[in-house]
Design an enzyme around this catalytic site. Structure first.
Site, PDB file in Angstrom:
ATOM      1  N   CYS A 179       5.622   1.252  17.759  1.00 14.17           N
ATOM      2  CA  CYS A 179       5.738   0.046  18.666  1.00 14.17           C
ATOM      3  C   CYS A 179       4.793  -0.228  19.652  1.00 14.17           C
ATOM      4  CB  CYS A 179       7.099   0.192  19.358  1.00 14.17           C
ATOM      5  SG  CYS A 179       7.564  -1.364  20.100  1.00 14.17           S
ATOM      6  N   HIS A 207      -6.972   8.407  12.021  1.00 16.16           N
ATOM      7  CA  HIS A 207      -6.310   7.046  11.997  1.00 16.16           C
ATOM      8  C   HIS A 207      -4.565   6.877  11.836  1.00 16.16           C
ATOM      9  CE1 HIS A 207     -10.603   5.698  10.902  1.00 16.16           C
ATOM     10  NE2 HIS A 207     -10.345   5.923  12.039  1.00 16.16           N
ATOM     11  N   ASP A 217      -2.892   8.234   4.060  1.00 20.86           N
ATOM     12  CA  ASP A 217      -2.066   8.339   3.058  1.00 20.86           C
ATOM     13  C   ASP A 217      -1.041   9.580   2.958  1.00 20.86           C
ATOM     14  OD1 ASP A 217      -4.950   8.825   1.018  1.00 20.86           O
ATOM     15  OD2 ASP A 217      -3.535  10.290   2.038  1.00 20.86           O
ATOM     16  N   ARG A 228       0.889  -1.263   0.159  1.00 21.06           N
ATOM     17  CA  ARG A 228      -0.227  -0.005  -0.057  1.00 21.06           C
ATOM     18  C   ARG A 228       0.842   1.323  -0.112  1.00 21.06           C
ATOM     19  NH1 ARG A 228      -3.966  -0.555   4.962  1.00 21.06           N
ATOM     20  NH2 ARG A 228      -4.624   1.684   3.980  1.00 21.06           N
ATOM     21  N   GLN A 259      -9.769  10.595   8.098  1.00 25.32           N
ATOM     22  CA  GLN A 259      -9.680   9.099   8.225  1.00 25.32           C
ATOM     23  C   GLN A 259      -8.441   8.634   7.607  1.00 25.32           C
ATOM     24  OE1 GLN A 259     -13.455   6.812   8.951  1.00 25.32           O
ATOM     25  NE2 GLN A 259     -14.034   8.685   7.415  1.00 25.32           N
TER      26      GLN A 259
HETATM   27  C1  BV8 Z   1     -11.994   1.398  18.404  1.00 24.69           C
HETATM   28  C2  BV8 Z   1      -6.367   2.322   9.441  1.00 24.69           C
HETATM   29  C3  BV8 Z   1     -12.014   0.584  20.582  1.00 24.69           C
HETATM   30  C4  BV8 Z   1      -5.694   0.895   9.249  1.00 24.69           C
HETATM   31  C5  BV8 Z   1      -8.720   2.002   9.897  1.00 24.69           C
HETATM   32  C6  BV8 Z   1     -19.252  -3.184  15.695  1.00 24.69           C
HETATM   33  C7  BV8 Z   1     -20.242  -1.782  15.507  1.00 24.69           C
HETATM   34  C8  BV8 Z   1     -19.737  -0.601  15.672  1.00 24.69           C
HETATM   35  C9  BV8 Z   1     -18.267  -0.468  15.793  1.00 24.69           C
HETATM   36  C10 BV8 Z   1     -17.473  -1.601  15.858  1.00 24.69           C
HETATM   37  C11 BV8 Z   1     -18.175  -2.889  16.033  1.00 24.69           C
HETATM   38  N1  BV8 Z   1     -16.971  -3.796  15.952  1.00 24.69           N
HETATM   39  C12 BV8 Z   1     -15.809  -3.131  16.128  1.00 24.69           C
HETATM   40  C13 BV8 Z   1     -16.113  -1.879  16.131  1.00 24.69           C
HETATM   41  C14 BV8 Z   1     -15.311  -0.643  16.252  1.00 24.69           C
HETATM   42  C15 BV8 Z   1     -14.336  -0.563  14.773  1.00 24.69           C
HETATM   43  C16 BV8 Z   1     -15.385  -0.279  13.677  1.00 24.69           C
HETATM   44  O1  BV8 Z   1     -15.834   0.944  13.642  1.00 24.69           O
HETATM   45  N2  BV8 Z   1     -15.634  -1.375  13.096  1.00 24.69           N
HETATM   46  C17 BV8 Z   1     -16.533  -1.148  11.724  1.00 24.69           C
HETATM   47  C18 BV8 Z   1     -16.014  -1.679  10.631  1.00 24.69           C
HETATM   48  C19 BV8 Z   1     -17.712  -1.804  12.279  1.00 24.69           C
HETATM   49  N3  BV8 Z   1     -13.532   0.481  15.198  1.00 24.69           N
HETATM   50  C20 BV8 Z   1     -12.417   0.517  15.630  1.00 24.69           C
HETATM   51  O2  BV8 Z   1     -11.788  -0.512  16.098  1.00 24.69           O
HETATM   52  C21 BV8 Z   1     -11.705   1.777  15.930  1.00 24.69           C
HETATM   53  N4  BV8 Z   1     -11.081   2.006  17.316  1.00 24.69           N
HETATM   54  O3  BV8 Z   1     -13.379   1.651  18.362  1.00 24.69           O
HETATM   55  O4  BV8 Z   1     -11.371   1.261  19.527  1.00 24.69           O
HETATM   56  C22 BV8 Z   1     -11.389   1.037  21.760  1.00 24.69           C
HETATM   57  C23 BV8 Z   1     -12.058   2.140  22.679  1.00 24.69           C
HETATM   58  C24 BV8 Z   1     -11.478   2.594  23.556  1.00 24.69           C
HETATM   59  C25 BV8 Z   1     -10.232   2.069  24.106  1.00 24.69           C
HETATM   60  C26 BV8 Z   1      -9.557   0.884  23.235  1.00 24.69           C
HETATM   61  C27 BV8 Z   1     -10.152   0.507  22.160  1.00 24.69           C
HETATM   62  C28 BV8 Z   1     -10.493   1.896  15.036  1.00 24.69           C
HETATM   63  C29 BV8 Z   1     -11.082   2.251  13.793  1.00 24.69           C
HETATM   64  C30 BV8 Z   1      -9.929   2.701  12.718  1.00 24.69           C
HETATM   65  C31 BV8 Z   1      -9.560   1.294  11.930  1.00 24.69           C
HETATM   66  N5  BV8 Z   1      -8.558   1.650  11.001  1.00 24.69           N
HETATM   67  N6  BV8 Z   1      -7.639   2.161   9.049  1.00 24.69           N
HETATM   68  C32 BV8 Z   1      -5.504   0.933   7.738  1.00 24.69           C
HETATM   69  O5  BV8 Z   1      -5.788   2.081   6.975  1.00 24.69           O
HETATM   70  O6  BV8 Z   1      -4.844  -0.166   7.243  1.00 24.69           O
HETATM   71  S1  BV8 Z   1     -10.225   1.884   9.321  1.00 24.69           S
HETATM   72  C33 BV8 Z   1     -10.319   2.178   7.582  1.00 24.69           C
HETATM   73  O7  BV8 Z   1     -11.739   2.717   7.501  1.00 24.69           O
HETATM   74  C34 BV8 Z   1      -9.586   3.560   7.041  1.00 24.69           C
HETATM   75  O8  BV8 Z   1      -8.900   4.193   8.070  1.00 24.69           O
HETATM   76  C35 BV8 Z   1     -10.557   4.319   6.603  1.00 24.69           C
HETATM   77  O9  BV8 Z   1     -10.378   5.500   6.401  1.00 24.69           O
HETATM   78  C36 BV8 Z   1     -11.680   4.139   7.394  1.00 24.69           C
HETATM   79  C37 BV8 Z   1     -13.368   4.432   7.052  1.00 24.69           C
HETATM   80  O10 BV8 Z   1     -13.434   3.990   5.644  1.00 24.69           O
HETATM   81  P1  BV8 Z   1     -13.608   5.011   4.645  1.00 24.69           P
HETATM   82  O11 BV8 Z   1     -12.557   6.117   4.404  1.00 24.69           O
HETATM   83  O12 BV8 Z   1     -15.135   5.413   4.727  1.00 24.69           O
HETATM   84  O13 BV8 Z   1     -13.590   4.384   3.109  1.00 24.69           O
HETATM   85  P2  BV8 Z   1     -14.536   3.093   2.432  1.00 24.69           P
HETATM   86  O14 BV8 Z   1     -13.862   2.534   1.608  1.00 24.69           O
HETATM   87  O15 BV8 Z   1     -15.402   2.477   3.542  1.00 24.69           O
HETATM   88  O16 BV8 Z   1     -15.529   4.266   1.917  1.00 24.69           O
HETATM   89  C38 BV8 Z   1     -15.015   4.999   0.650  1.00 24.69           C
HETATM   90  C39 BV8 Z   1     -16.189   6.169   0.284  1.00 24.69           C
HETATM   91  O17 BV8 Z   1     -15.940   6.790  -0.691  1.00 24.69           O
HETATM   92  C40 BV8 Z   1     -17.450   5.213  -0.103  1.00 24.69           C
HETATM   93  O18 BV8 Z   1     -18.622   5.751   0.318  1.00 24.69           O
HETATM   94  C41 BV8 Z   1     -17.516   5.774  -1.823  1.00 24.69           C
HETATM   95  O19 BV8 Z   1     -18.654   5.680  -2.438  1.00 24.69           O
HETATM   96  C42 BV8 Z   1     -16.834   6.952  -1.856  1.00 24.69           C
HETATM   97  N7  BV8 Z   1     -16.065   7.386  -3.052  1.00 24.69           N
HETATM   98  C43 BV8 Z   1     -15.441   6.626  -3.970  1.00 24.69           C
HETATM   99  N8  BV8 Z   1     -14.940   7.225  -4.880  1.00 24.69           N
HETATM  100  C44 BV8 Z   1     -15.212   8.590  -4.648  1.00 24.69           C
HETATM  101  C45 BV8 Z   1     -15.844   8.646  -3.261  1.00 24.69           C
HETATM  102  N9  BV8 Z   1     -16.111   9.634  -2.663  1.00 24.69           N
HETATM  103  C46 BV8 Z   1     -15.784  10.785  -3.500  1.00 24.69           C
HETATM  104  N10 BV8 Z   1     -15.042  10.837  -4.453  1.00 24.69           N
HETATM  105  C47 BV8 Z   1     -14.847   9.775  -5.312  1.00 24.69           C
HETATM  106  N11 BV8 Z   1     -14.119   9.782  -6.163  1.00 24.69           N
HETATM  107 ZN    ZN Z   2       9.338  -1.085  21.449  1.00 28.09          ZN
END
Ligand code: BV8
Ligand code: ZN
Length: 268
Positions: free
Chosen positions: A123, A115, A100, A66, A97
Protein backbone atom coordinates in the site's frame (compact mmCIF):
# COMPACT_ATOMS: atom_id res chain seq x y z
CA UNK A 1 44.52 -16.78 -19.80
CA UNK A 2 43.56 -18.39 -16.52
CA UNK A 3 40.65 -20.70 -17.15
CA UNK A 4 37.37 -19.85 -15.50
CA UNK A 5 37.53 -23.26 -13.80
CA UNK A 6 40.57 -22.28 -11.74
CA UNK A 7 39.08 -18.89 -10.88
CA UNK A 8 35.87 -20.51 -9.62
CA UNK A 9 37.71 -23.28 -7.76
CA UNK A 10 39.67 -20.71 -5.76
CA UNK A 11 36.71 -18.40 -5.19
CA UNK A 12 35.49 -18.02 -1.60
CA UNK A 13 32.79 -15.40 -2.16
CA UNK A 14 30.66 -15.70 -5.31
CA UNK A 15 27.65 -13.62 -6.33
CA UNK A 16 25.10 -13.78 -9.12
CA UNK A 17 23.33 -10.66 -10.36
CA UNK A 18 20.36 -11.82 -12.44
CA UNK A 19 17.72 -10.17 -14.58
CA UNK A 20 14.78 -11.13 -16.76
CA UNK A 21 16.98 -13.27 -19.05
CA UNK A 22 17.24 -15.84 -16.24
CA UNK A 23 13.48 -16.50 -16.55
CA UNK A 24 13.26 -16.16 -20.33
CA UNK A 25 13.51 -19.93 -20.79
CA UNK A 26 10.70 -20.40 -18.31
CA UNK A 27 8.52 -18.62 -20.86
CA UNK A 28 8.41 -15.24 -19.14
CA UNK A 29 9.00 -12.39 -21.60
CA UNK A 30 11.93 -10.11 -20.82
CA UNK A 31 11.49 -6.35 -20.74
CA UNK A 32 13.67 -5.00 -23.52
CA UNK A 33 14.19 -7.95 -25.84
CA UNK A 34 12.61 -8.16 -29.31
CA UNK A 35 9.43 -9.76 -27.90
CA UNK A 36 9.94 -7.86 -24.64
CA UNK A 37 7.17 -6.48 -22.47
CA UNK A 38 8.23 -2.92 -22.97
CA UNK A 39 7.73 -3.25 -26.73
CA UNK A 40 4.05 -3.90 -26.20
CA UNK A 41 3.54 -1.73 -23.14
CA UNK A 42 5.19 1.49 -22.06
CA UNK A 43 6.82 1.01 -18.66
CA UNK A 44 6.26 4.61 -17.61
CA UNK A 45 2.57 4.09 -18.38
CA UNK A 46 2.32 0.99 -16.22
CA UNK A 47 5.20 0.48 -13.76
CA UNK A 48 4.89 3.81 -11.92
CA UNK A 49 2.82 5.09 -9.00
CA UNK A 50 1.50 7.95 -11.17
CA UNK A 51 0.17 5.45 -13.73
CA UNK A 52 -1.43 3.45 -10.89
CA UNK A 53 -3.15 6.52 -9.42
CA UNK A 54 -4.28 7.50 -12.90
CA UNK A 55 -5.76 4.12 -13.82
CA UNK A 56 -5.46 1.40 -11.12
CA UNK A 57 -7.70 -1.00 -13.09
CA UNK A 58 -5.42 -0.88 -16.18
CA UNK A 59 -2.28 -1.36 -14.07
CA UNK A 60 -3.84 -4.22 -12.09
CA UNK A 61 -4.99 -5.98 -15.30
CA UNK A 62 -1.44 -5.78 -16.63
CA UNK A 63 0.02 -7.23 -13.41
CA UNK A 64 -2.62 -9.95 -13.10
CA UNK A 65 -1.82 -10.93 -16.72
CA UNK A 66 1.88 -11.20 -15.83
CA UNK A 67 1.11 -13.04 -12.59
CA UNK A 68 -1.00 -15.55 -14.54
CA UNK A 69 1.95 -16.16 -16.85
CA UNK A 70 4.33 -16.58 -13.90
CA UNK A 71 1.92 -18.81 -11.92
CA UNK A 72 1.85 -21.16 -14.94
CA UNK A 73 5.64 -21.15 -15.46
CA UNK A 74 8.31 -23.28 -13.83
CA UNK A 75 11.97 -22.71 -12.98
CA UNK A 76 14.39 -23.68 -15.76
CA UNK A 77 17.83 -25.41 -15.45
CA UNK A 78 19.48 -22.03 -14.87
CA UNK A 79 17.46 -21.44 -11.70
CA UNK A 80 18.39 -24.90 -10.39
CA UNK A 81 22.07 -24.33 -11.21
CA UNK A 82 22.03 -21.13 -9.13
CA UNK A 83 20.44 -23.04 -6.23
CA UNK A 84 23.21 -25.65 -6.54
CA UNK A 85 25.85 -22.91 -6.33
CA UNK A 86 24.64 -22.10 -2.81
CA UNK A 87 26.38 -25.26 -1.62
CA UNK A 88 29.49 -25.02 -3.82
CA UNK A 89 30.99 -21.83 -2.36
CA UNK A 90 31.72 -20.85 1.26
CA UNK A 91 29.86 -17.55 0.75
CA UNK A 92 27.22 -17.14 -1.96
CA UNK A 93 24.42 -14.67 -2.72
CA UNK A 94 21.94 -14.49 -5.60
CA UNK A 95 21.04 -10.83 -6.18
CA UNK A 96 18.03 -10.74 -8.46
CA UNK A 97 16.13 -7.95 -10.19
CA UNK A 98 13.39 -10.47 -11.01
CA UNK A 99 10.03 -10.26 -9.28
CA UNK A 100 8.72 -13.67 -10.45
CA UNK A 101 9.94 -15.76 -7.50
CA UNK A 102 11.04 -18.69 -9.71
CA UNK A 103 14.39 -18.72 -7.87
CA UNK A 104 12.39 -19.50 -4.69
CA UNK A 105 10.55 -22.36 -6.43
CA UNK A 106 13.93 -23.74 -7.53
CA UNK A 107 14.81 -24.14 -3.83
CA UNK A 108 16.95 -20.99 -3.58
CA UNK A 109 17.52 -19.71 -0.04
CA UNK A 110 20.44 -17.27 -0.36
CA UNK A 111 18.90 -14.48 -2.42
CA UNK A 112 17.86 -10.84 -2.25
CA UNK A 113 15.08 -9.44 -4.43
CA UNK A 114 16.06 -5.87 -5.38
CA UNK A 115 12.77 -5.09 -7.10
CA UNK A 116 10.35 -6.92 -4.78
CA UNK A 117 8.03 -9.86 -5.37
CA UNK A 118 5.05 -9.70 -7.75
CA UNK A 119 2.68 -11.78 -5.54
CA UNK A 120 3.19 -9.49 -2.52
CA UNK A 121 1.09 -6.35 -2.01
CA UNK A 122 2.25 -2.86 -1.14
CA UNK A 123 0.00 0.00 0.00
CA UNK A 124 1.74 3.14 -1.25
CA UNK A 125 -0.60 5.35 0.78
CA UNK A 126 0.05 4.07 4.30
CA UNK A 127 3.11 1.87 3.62
CA UNK A 128 1.55 -1.41 4.74
CA UNK A 129 3.23 -4.48 3.19
CA UNK A 130 1.24 -7.66 2.47
CA UNK A 131 3.02 -11.01 2.13
CA UNK A 132 1.87 -13.16 -0.80
CA UNK A 133 -0.41 -15.18 1.51
CA UNK A 134 -1.94 -12.10 3.17
CA UNK A 135 -2.41 -10.49 -0.21
CA UNK A 136 -4.13 -13.52 -1.75
CA UNK A 137 -6.73 -13.27 1.04
CA UNK A 138 -7.24 -9.56 0.38
CA UNK A 139 -7.30 -10.05 -3.41
CA UNK A 140 -8.18 -13.71 -4.24
CA UNK A 141 -7.84 -13.27 -8.02
CA UNK A 142 -4.16 -12.42 -7.39
CA UNK A 143 -3.45 -15.73 -5.65
CA UNK A 144 -1.13 -18.17 -7.39
CA UNK A 145 -3.47 -21.11 -6.80
CA UNK A 146 -6.39 -19.31 -8.44
CA UNK A 147 -4.28 -18.04 -11.35
CA UNK A 148 -2.92 -21.57 -11.92
CA UNK A 149 -6.49 -22.87 -12.21
CA UNK A 150 -7.74 -20.57 -14.98
CA UNK A 151 -7.13 -20.26 -18.71
CA UNK A 152 -6.00 -17.06 -20.40
CA UNK A 153 -9.46 -16.54 -21.86
CA UNK A 154 -11.09 -16.74 -18.40
CA UNK A 155 -8.46 -14.26 -17.27
CA UNK A 156 -9.20 -11.83 -20.07
CA UNK A 157 -12.96 -12.42 -19.82
CA UNK A 158 -14.44 -12.95 -16.36
CA UNK A 159 -11.45 -11.85 -14.30
CA UNK A 160 -10.76 -8.61 -16.18
CA UNK A 161 -14.51 -7.87 -16.06
CA UNK A 162 -14.47 -8.24 -12.25
CA UNK A 163 -11.58 -5.76 -12.06
CA UNK A 164 -13.43 -3.37 -14.39
CA UNK A 165 -16.47 -3.65 -12.12
CA UNK A 166 -14.33 -2.57 -9.17
CA UNK A 167 -13.06 -5.81 -7.61
CA UNK A 168 -9.75 -4.34 -6.38
CA UNK A 169 -7.66 -4.81 -3.21
CA UNK A 170 -8.59 -2.14 -0.63
CA UNK A 171 -6.07 -1.71 2.18
CA UNK A 172 -7.13 -3.15 5.59
CA UNK A 173 -5.26 -0.24 7.18
CA UNK A 174 -6.26 2.87 5.27
CA UNK A 175 -8.87 1.80 2.70
CA UNK A 176 -6.86 2.95 -0.32
CA UNK A 177 -6.14 0.63 -3.28
CA UNK A 178 -3.14 -1.67 -2.69
CA UNK A 179 -0.64 -2.14 -5.54
CA UNK A 180 1.70 -5.04 -6.42
CA UNK A 181 4.70 -5.53 -4.10
CA UNK A 182 7.27 -4.55 -6.73
CA UNK A 183 9.57 -1.50 -7.03
CA UNK A 184 8.25 0.88 -9.70
CA UNK A 185 10.30 3.42 -11.64
CA UNK A 186 10.97 6.40 -9.41
CA UNK A 187 10.52 4.30 -6.27
CA UNK A 188 13.46 3.50 -4.05
CA UNK A 189 14.59 -0.08 -3.64
CA UNK A 190 14.11 -1.93 -0.32
CA UNK A 191 16.83 -0.53 1.98
CA UNK A 192 17.85 -3.88 3.43
CA UNK A 193 18.09 -5.65 0.04
CA UNK A 194 20.18 -2.94 -1.60
CA UNK A 195 22.48 -2.71 1.42
CA UNK A 196 23.02 -6.48 1.53
CA UNK A 197 23.60 -6.61 -2.24
CA UNK A 198 26.11 -3.77 -2.37
CA UNK A 199 28.06 -5.02 0.65
CA UNK A 200 28.21 -8.55 -0.71
CA UNK A 201 29.27 -7.33 -4.17
CA UNK A 202 32.19 -5.43 -2.62
CA UNK A 203 33.55 -8.64 -1.15
CA UNK A 204 33.07 -10.88 -4.17
CA UNK A 205 35.92 -12.84 -5.72
CA UNK A 206 33.63 -13.61 -8.68
CA UNK A 207 30.35 -12.00 -9.78
CA UNK A 208 28.29 -13.73 -12.48
CA UNK A 209 26.07 -11.27 -14.38
CA UNK A 210 23.25 -13.37 -15.81
CA UNK A 211 20.47 -12.28 -18.20
CA UNK A 212 20.41 -8.57 -17.55
CA UNK A 213 20.65 -5.71 -20.03
CA UNK A 214 22.41 -3.67 -17.36
CA UNK A 215 20.38 -0.50 -17.94
CA UNK A 216 18.28 -0.20 -14.80
CA UNK A 217 19.83 1.66 -11.90
CA UNK A 218 20.91 1.19 -9.19
CA UNK A 219 21.12 -2.60 -9.90
CA UNK A 220 23.33 -2.05 -12.96
CA UNK A 221 26.02 -0.43 -10.79
CA UNK A 222 26.53 -3.61 -8.75
CA UNK A 223 28.94 -5.27 -11.21
CA UNK A 224 31.04 -2.11 -11.38
CA UNK A 225 31.22 -1.93 -7.59
CA UNK A 226 32.43 -5.55 -7.51
CA UNK A 227 34.94 -4.87 -10.28
CA UNK A 228 36.35 -1.87 -8.40
CA UNK A 229 37.14 -4.27 -5.57
CA UNK A 230 38.92 -6.65 -7.99
CA UNK A 231 36.12 -9.15 -8.51
CA UNK A 232 36.31 -11.29 -11.64
CA UNK A 233 33.20 -10.48 -13.74
CA UNK A 234 31.53 -13.18 -15.83
CA UNK A 235 28.71 -12.22 -18.21
CA UNK A 236 26.18 -14.84 -19.33
CA UNK A 237 23.97 -13.32 -22.02
CA UNK A 238 23.33 -14.10 -25.71
CA UNK A 239 23.60 -10.35 -26.39
CA UNK A 240 26.28 -7.73 -25.78
CA UNK A 241 25.41 -5.28 -22.96
CA UNK A 242 26.92 -2.05 -21.56
CA UNK A 243 28.54 -4.28 -18.90
CA UNK A 244 30.28 -6.56 -21.45
CA UNK A 245 33.47 -4.44 -21.77
CA UNK A 246 34.08 -4.80 -18.02
CA UNK A 247 33.72 -8.58 -18.00
CA UNK A 248 36.72 -10.91 -17.75
CA UNK A 249 34.78 -13.87 -19.13
CA UNK A 250 31.80 -13.76 -21.48
CA UNK A 251 29.46 -16.63 -22.36
CA UNK A 252 27.45 -15.45 -25.39
CA UNK A 253 24.80 -18.06 -24.76
CA UNK A 254 21.65 -18.69 -22.74
CA UNK A 255 21.70 -19.02 -18.96
CA UNK A 256 20.25 -22.53 -19.06
CA UNK A 257 23.13 -23.75 -21.21
CA UNK A 258 26.03 -21.84 -19.57
CA UNK A 259 25.20 -22.22 -15.85
CA UNK A 260 24.87 -26.03 -15.76
CA UNK A 261 28.16 -26.19 -17.73
CA UNK A 262 29.87 -24.06 -15.06
CA UNK A 263 28.51 -26.33 -12.33
CA UNK A 264 29.89 -29.31 -14.26
CA UNK A 265 33.35 -27.70 -14.34
CA UNK A 266 33.23 -27.17 -10.58
CA UNK A 267 32.26 -30.74 -9.84
CA UNK A 268 35.16 -32.18 -11.78
C1 BV8 B 1 15.14 4.74 -8.50
C2 BV8 B 1 9.75 -3.95 -11.28
C3 BV8 B 1 15.09 6.84 -7.45
C4 BV8 B 1 8.39 -3.63 -11.73
C5 BV8 B 1 11.41 -2.65 -12.50
C6 BV8 B 1 18.06 8.06 -16.48
C7 BV8 B 1 19.32 7.50 -16.40
C8 BV8 B 1 19.63 6.54 -15.42
C9 BV8 B 1 18.66 6.15 -14.50
C10 BV8 B 1 17.41 6.71 -14.61
C11 BV8 B 1 17.09 7.66 -15.58
N1 BV8 B 1 15.80 8.00 -15.43
C12 BV8 B 1 15.27 7.31 -14.39
C13 BV8 B 1 16.25 6.54 -13.87
C14 BV8 B 1 16.15 5.64 -12.72
C15 BV8 B 1 15.42 4.38 -13.11
C16 BV8 B 1 16.13 3.68 -14.24
O1 BV8 B 1 17.16 3.03 -14.04
N2 BV8 B 1 15.58 3.81 -15.47
C17 BV8 B 1 16.22 3.18 -16.61
C18 BV8 B 1 15.16 2.45 -17.45
C19 BV8 B 1 16.93 4.26 -17.42
N3 BV8 B 1 15.49 3.52 -11.94
C20 BV8 B 1 14.50 3.61 -11.03
O2 BV8 B 1 13.53 4.30 -11.16
C21 BV8 B 1 14.72 2.78 -9.78
N4 BV8 B 1 14.46 3.61 -8.65
O3 BV8 B 1 16.09 5.05 -9.15
O4 BV8 B 1 14.60 5.51 -7.53
C22 BV8 B 1 14.97 7.17 -6.04
C23 BV8 B 1 16.13 7.23 -5.26
C24 BV8 B 1 16.01 7.58 -3.94
C25 BV8 B 1 14.74 7.81 -3.39
C26 BV8 B 1 13.59 7.70 -4.19
C27 BV8 B 1 13.70 7.37 -5.52
C28 BV8 B 1 13.74 1.62 -9.75
C29 BV8 B 1 14.14 0.63 -10.81
C30 BV8 B 1 13.26 -0.61 -10.69
C31 BV8 B 1 12.15 -0.49 -11.67
N5 BV8 B 1 11.37 -1.71 -11.60
N6 BV8 B 1 10.62 -3.72 -12.42
C32 BV8 B 1 7.89 -4.66 -12.70
O5 BV8 B 1 8.59 -5.68 -12.94
O6 BV8 B 1 6.80 -4.42 -13.21
S1 BV8 B 1 12.46 -2.52 -13.82
C33 BV8 B 1 12.61 -3.97 -14.71
O7 BV8 B 1 13.89 -3.82 -15.32
C34 BV8 B 1 12.67 -5.31 -13.99
O8 BV8 B 1 12.78 -5.24 -12.59
C35 BV8 B 1 13.95 -5.91 -14.56
O9 BV8 B 1 14.47 -6.87 -13.76
C36 BV8 B 1 14.76 -4.69 -14.65
C37 BV8 B 1 16.02 -4.80 -15.42
O10 BV8 B 1 15.74 -5.34 -16.68
P1 BV8 B 1 16.48 -6.73 -17.02
O11 BV8 B 1 16.20 -7.68 -15.90
O12 BV8 B 1 17.89 -6.46 -17.34
O13 BV8 B 1 15.67 -7.24 -18.25
P2 BV8 B 1 15.84 -6.78 -19.77
O14 BV8 B 1 14.66 -7.24 -20.54
O15 BV8 B 1 16.20 -5.33 -19.81
O16 BV8 B 1 17.12 -7.59 -20.28
C38 BV8 B 1 17.03 -9.01 -20.39
C39 BV8 B 1 18.42 -9.47 -20.76
O17 BV8 B 1 18.42 -10.89 -20.78
C40 BV8 B 1 18.86 -9.01 -22.14
O18 BV8 B 1 20.18 -8.52 -22.08
C41 BV8 B 1 18.81 -10.30 -22.98
O19 BV8 B 1 19.82 -10.32 -23.97
C42 BV8 B 1 19.08 -11.34 -21.95
N7 BV8 B 1 18.55 -12.68 -22.25
C43 BV8 B 1 17.45 -12.99 -22.99
N8 BV8 B 1 17.28 -14.34 -22.98
C44 BV8 B 1 18.28 -14.87 -22.21
C45 BV8 B 1 19.07 -13.81 -21.73
N9 BV8 B 1 20.14 -14.00 -20.94
C46 BV8 B 1 20.44 -15.28 -20.61
N10 BV8 B 1 19.71 -16.36 -21.02
C47 BV8 B 1 18.63 -16.18 -21.81
N11 BV8 B 1 17.91 -17.24 -22.23
ZN1 ZN C 1 -2.95 1.49 3.32
Amino acid sequence: MVEIQEVLKEAEQVGVLSGAGLSAESGIPTFRGKDGLWNRFNPTELATFEAFQEDPKLVWKWYIWRMHLIANSKPNPAHYAITEMEKLFPRFLHITQNVDGLHREAGGKKFVELHGHIFDGKCRFCGKHYTAEEFSELFPIASKTFLKSITEETLKGEVFRKIDEGELPFCRNCGEIVGPGVVWFGESLPEEAIEKAFNFAEGCDVLLVVGTSGVVQPAASIPLIAKRKNAVLVEINPQETPLSPYCDFVFRESASSALPKLIGLLKR
